[in-house]
Design an enzyme around this catalytic site. Structure first.
Site, PDB file in Angstrom:
ATOM      1  CG  HIS A 125      53.928   5.391  84.208  1.00 38.18           C
ATOM      2  ND1 HIS A 125      54.774   6.299  84.212  1.00 38.18           N
ATOM      3  CD2 HIS A 125      53.281   4.892  85.414  1.00 38.18           C
ATOM      4  CE1 HIS A 125      54.847   6.793  85.435  1.00 38.18           C
ATOM      5  NE2 HIS A 125      53.783   5.943  86.283  1.00 38.18           N
ATOM      6  CG  ASP A 202      58.048   0.852  82.015  1.00 40.93           C
ATOM      7  OD1 ASP A 202      58.285   0.215  83.217  1.00 40.93           O
ATOM      8  OD2 ASP A 202      57.348   1.990  82.223  1.00 40.93           O
ATOM      9  CD  GLN A 205      53.233  -1.415  88.023  1.00 35.23           C
ATOM     10  OE1 GLN A 205      52.803  -2.459  88.690  1.00 35.23           O
ATOM     11  NE2 GLN A 205      53.419  -0.374  88.392  1.00 35.23           N
ATOM     12  CE  LYS A 228      56.660   1.261  90.014  1.00 39.93           C
ATOM     13  NZ  LYS A 228      55.419   2.073  90.539  1.00 39.93           N
ATOM     14  CB  CYS A 366      51.164   7.918  85.861  1.00 36.10           C
ATOM     15  SG  CYS A 366      51.811   8.955  87.235  1.00 36.10           S
TER      16      CYS A 366
HETATM   17  N1  PMP Z   1      56.401   2.527  84.407  1.00 35.37           N
HETATM   18  C1  PMP Z   1      55.429   2.007  84.893  1.00 35.37           C
HETATM   19  C2  PMP Z   1      54.735   0.860  83.992  1.00 35.37           C
HETATM   20  C3  PMP Z   1      54.974   2.247  86.242  1.00 35.37           C
HETATM   21  O1  PMP Z   1      54.185   1.530  86.709  1.00 35.37           O
HETATM   22  C4  PMP Z   1      56.019   3.191  86.818  1.00 35.37           C
HETATM   23  C5  PMP Z   1      55.391   3.498  88.285  1.00 35.37           C
HETATM   24  N2  PMP Z   1      54.066   3.621  88.551  1.00 35.37           N
HETATM   25  C6  PMP Z   1      56.657   3.887  86.300  1.00 35.37           C
HETATM   26  C7  PMP Z   1      56.925   3.502  85.151  1.00 35.37           C
HETATM   27  C8  PMP Z   1      57.627   5.021  86.878  1.00 35.37           C
HETATM   28  O2  PMP Z   1      58.408   4.538  87.961  1.00 35.37           O
HETATM   29  P1  PMP Z   1      59.168   5.357  88.995  1.00 35.37           P
HETATM   30  O3  PMP Z   1      58.200   6.050  89.668  1.00 35.37           O
HETATM   31  O4  PMP Z   1      59.705   4.116  89.948  1.00 35.37           O
HETATM   32  O5  PMP Z   1      60.253   5.797  88.246  1.00 35.37           O
END
Ligand code: PMP
Length: 408
Positions: A125, A202, A205, A228, A366
């Site tokens: 991401h 990270d 997910q 999430k 993203c």
């Molecule tokens: N890493 C991953 C794999 C994600 O899916 C997301 C959210 N789509 C993020 C980071 C960022 O999370 P947040 O917007 O809650 O900070």
């Protein structure tokens, strides 16, 4: 087909939003990887906080402040317990995954030098790419990419070859938000440690689907976002091993993170407060704890088994649609189906699905480097949760089929 281990009708009653209509049709919510929905049990905790004990924490002697402090610290303990973290002070409340990653990337500024290497997987991401690029700009370190294959799996032989004593940090998501791949993070962590590199995973997910045991993984840093996993937005956690959190400098200065302040010099508070400057998201933290209670009461094994069954069903039904291509076919994957139909822009499919009450995400999710890898502008992403049903998948498949017939 329905897995008897999960009482889907009872679960759906917990989520008031699932009763609403969108464009005159019952809502079918398949955008869970972006944000999951919130059960009444968590909403009640939020309302109770503001109705009964809203107060600033840690510094008040009055009863409301103490009640709020106890509830907030109790939530930290729930998080510690859930992720099998050794010490509560290793749980840092953040505003979410992005905040946690930036905190670590910022902290490494003084620890890296020109020519050091940072390895990052090809399926990250943007939150797990950009802060490291910024760190490289500040330090002269070099970002190197662990490649993936067409199925969306990391090429582990190449990763092992890339490791050397120059590598100081490795970053990887536990599960890819764009492809659903479950990455072999234990193997990555063990191999990185052999060359003395620290690893940040990270877990944004993974946390909604897998109960990660962070001591067993022996990971150095792990980040999650509550929104999430049935909790509210604006709250998450960064796990860091004590040694690392003691080594890294604070990310932000302000109240709460100090031991003593004079105009000449400030000393910092102990962990975890060193990294929690300012008034925190008290209600969010408490609600995060309630969300974990909710999901644990259902059981993560049951959740995973049911979601896996949904994933298999959705994949085989969608594959019957002519011209439909799925991106991300890793052997180990979960809950995300990214797809396109040849000749149709994903945005057009998403728009038609919305008219039919079905929420999916369209675009690059993203994760633009993944889209560049497949040479596509984006995908339609249906991401599943334990409150989705086989009937909803049937509706999705029928709607995609309808969109295809309208657009081709
Ligand atoms: N890493 C991953 C794999 C994600 O899916 C997301 C959210 N789509 C993020 C980071 C960022 O999370 P947040 O917007 O809650 O900070």
């Amino acid at each position: 087909m329905i897995d008897s281990k999960i009482d889907i009708l009872k679960i759906r009653k917990d989520f008031p939003i699932l009763n609403r209509e969108v464009n005159g049709k019952p809502l079918v919510y398949f955008d869970n990887a972006a944000t999951s929905q919130t059960p009444q049990q968590v909403i009640d905790v939020i309302v109770d906080y503001y109705e009964n004990y809203n107060a600033n924490i840690h510094r008040g002697v009055h009863s409301l402040s103490q009640e709020a402090t106890d509830a907030y610290e109790n939530a930290r303990e729930k998080i510690r317990n859930h992720f099998n973290i050794a010490h509560a002070h290793e749980v840092i409340f953040t505003s979410g995954t992005t905040h946690g990653i930036n905190l670590v990337a910022n902290g490494f500024t003084g620890l890296l030098k020109k020519g050091d290497e940072i390895l990052v997987s090809a399926m990250e991401h943007h939150s797990n790419i950009v802060p490291w690029q910024m760190l490289c700009e500040r330090t002269g370190a070099v970002l190197r990419i662990i490649p993936m294959n067409r199925e969306g799996e990391l090429i582990m032989e190449v990763f092992h070859d890339m490791l050397s004593e120059k590598v100081k940090l490795v970053f990887c998501n536990h599960i890819s938000n764009a492809l659903g791949t479950i990455n072999p993070i234990k193997e990555i962590i063990d191999a990185a440690h052999k060359v003395g590199a620290a690893v940040l995973v990270d877990g944004a997910q993974a946390a909604p689907h897998i109960k990660a045991d962070l001591q067993d993984l022996d990971v150095d840093f792990y980040t999650v976002s509550a929104h999430k996993m049935c909790g509210p937005t604006g709250i998450g956690m960064l796990y860091g091993k004590s040694e690392w959190l003691k080594t890294l400098p604070p990310y932000q200065g302000g109240g709460e993170m100090i031991a003593e302040v004079t105009f000449e010099k400030t000393t910092y508070a102990d962990l975890p407060h060193k990294f929690e400057a300012g008034t925190p998201n008290v209600c969010g933290g408490i609600a995060f704890g309630a969300a974990l209670d909710y999901m644990n009461a259902i059981g993560f094994e049951q959740i995973a088994a049911y979601e896996n069954e949904l994933l298999q069903y959705a994949t085989s039904e969608l594959m019957k649609i002519e011209g439909l291509v799925i991106y991300g076919t890793a052997k180990e994957k979960t809950s995300v189906i990214s797809f396109n139909i040849k000749g149709i822009h994903p945005y057009d499919i998403g728009t038609i699905l919305d008219k039919l009450g079905i929420a999916v995400r369209t675009g690059h999710h993203c994760a633009q480097p993944i889209m560049d890898f497949y040479q596509i502008p984006g995908t339609v992403r249906a991401s599943l949760s334990f409150y989705n049903t086989h009937e909803e998948i049937d509706k999705l498949v029928a709607a995609v089929e309808k969109a295809r017939n309208m657009l081709l």
